[in-house]
Design a protein around this motif. Structure first.
Motif, PDB file in Angstrom:
ATOM      1  N   ASN A   7       4.554 -15.767 -38.407  1.00 50.39           N
ATOM      2  CA  ASN A   7       4.445 -16.918 -39.304  1.00 50.39           C
ATOM      3  C   ASN A   7       3.079 -17.022 -39.980  1.00 50.39           C
ATOM      4  O   ASN A   7       2.988 -17.290 -41.176  1.00 50.39           O
ATOM      5  N   SER A   8       2.002 -16.836 -39.227  1.00 47.75           N
ATOM      6  CA  SER A   8       0.667 -17.045 -39.798  1.00 47.75           C
ATOM      7  C   SER A   8       0.186 -15.818 -40.567  1.00 47.75           C
ATOM      8  O   SER A   8       0.437 -14.672 -40.173  1.00 47.75           O
ATOM      9  N   LYS A  43      -2.915 -14.945 -40.833  1.00 52.39           N
ATOM     10  CA  LYS A  43      -3.935 -14.316 -40.004  1.00 52.39           C
ATOM     11  C   LYS A  43      -3.309 -13.367 -38.999  1.00 52.39           C
ATOM     12  O   LYS A  43      -3.814 -12.258 -38.768  1.00 52.39           O
ATOM     13  N   GLY A  44      -2.200 -13.795 -38.425  1.00 55.90           N
ATOM     14  CA  GLY A  44      -1.496 -12.946 -37.462  1.00 55.90           C
ATOM     15  C   GLY A  44      -0.952 -11.684 -38.107  1.00 55.90           C
ATOM     16  O   GLY A  44      -1.002 -10.598 -37.516  1.00 55.90           O
ATOM     17  N   ARG A  45      -0.432 -11.841 -39.327  1.00 56.12           N
ATOM     18  CA  ARG A  45       0.098 -10.667 -40.040  1.00 56.12           C
ATOM     19  C   ARG A  45      -1.027  -9.680 -40.376  1.00 56.12           C
ATOM     20  O   ARG A  45      -0.849  -8.474 -40.255  1.00 56.12           O
TER      21      ARG A  45
END
Length: 312
Positions: free
Chosen positions: A227-228, A230-232
């Motif tokens: 979802n985020s 930053k995570g991707r």
């Protein structure tokens, strides 16, 4: 059966039809070789000395760096001698050793890059189980499989290649002793060798590359489900360096070993072969250091420790 040309060695034509280009290539190859030595040695040292890099990813990366050091050293010194001066000969023994090492390490890299893709797949797609699945014992087992498979490949393919009935002119239209070039030099029946080359290309190029593509397909789907932003970015960052290395390595290997039989493809294959032998080993450490915050942080920590020890 041996062949009559073997005691006399071979003549490596390389790019002798372009003498002006050879001097430029000498500087390019020498620079790339020095970058390979410095960059890959640095990665190995950081992976060993920095506790924060004691992870499966950097264990495999240090294996790749050591492989690249051996890979280039097996052919670049001879290549530099041939590019610099008029003497372009290589002894039969020297050609045999170069072919054996080149085949073994090339095959090992194909498997090792596949193992690294599996490591990235588990890290992104099954992060909660990563430490359980990719444990130290498995890392050593996978690395051993890669090195042993490369050795077996070379043991199987080198002798039939060297026992071909080579033409009396002994001129290899390449800058090193490779299977396709030695097959072209033969004046006899090469059907067995061509079948062997095709089978090994499927086993060591097509199947591993297919596995890598499937792994990155799964990784891509997993990243899109995050979802985020930053995570991707973090998930993509753990894979982007390896993916770039895979693209560079396999594109050059395919151009050399799976090219059609025509003069244009053969000439183009020499340039791809040069990139395969010299370019990718020098670019690998740059890709992993410039795009990897952990490696850059480890390098700064190492420099900081050195400065601290000198001050004390």
């Amino acid at each position: 059966m041996g062949n009559q040309s073997s005691p006399e060695g071979f003549l490596l034509l390389g790019f002798s039809e372009h003498p002006g280009l050879e001097k430029i290539l000498f500087l390019v190859v020498l620079t790339a070789y020095l970058l390979t030595l410095v960059g890959n040695t640095l990665i190995i040292l950081l992976s060993v000395l920095d506790p924060k890099l004691h992870s499966p990813m950097y264990f495999f990366l240090s294996n790749l760096s050591f492989l690249d050091l051996c890979f280039t050293t097996s052919c670049v010194p001879q290549m530099l001698v041939n590019l610099w001066g008029p003497k372009k000969t290589i002894s039969f023994l020297g050609c045999s050793v170069q072919l054996f090492i080149f085949l073994s390490l090339g095959a090992t890299e194909c498997i090792l890059l596949t193992v690294m893709a599996f490591d990235r797949y588990v890290a992104v797609c099954q992060p909660l189980h990563y430490a359980t699945i990719i444990h130290p014992r498995l890392c050593w087992q996978l690395a051993t499989v890669a090195w042993v498979m490369g050795l077996v490949q070379s043991v199987v393919q080198t002798p039939p290649t060297l026992h071909l009935p080579f033409c009396p002119h002994r001129q290899i239209d390449d800058f090193l002793c490779e299977v396709p070039s030695l097959i072209r030099l033969s004046c006899g029946d090469t059907s067995y060798n061509e079948i062997q080359l095709a089978v090994s290309s499927v086993i060591l190029v097509v199947i591993p590359l297919s596995f890598i593509l499937v792994s990155y397909g799964a990784i891509g789907r997993a990243v899109l489900r995050i979802n985020s932003a930053k995570g991707r970015r973090k998930a993509f960052g753990t894979c982007s360096s390896h993916l770039m290395v895979v693209i560079l390595f396999y594109s050059s290997v395919i151009a050399v070993y799976l090219q059609p039989k025509n003069p244009y493809a053969q000439e183009r294959g020499k340039f791809f072969g040069l990139f395969y032998a010299v370019g990718t080993p020098s670019l690998n450490p740059l890709i992993y250091t410039l795009r990897n915050k952990e490696v850059k942080s480890a390098f700064r920590r190492l420099l900081g420790k050195d400065r601290h020890s000198r001050e004390n």
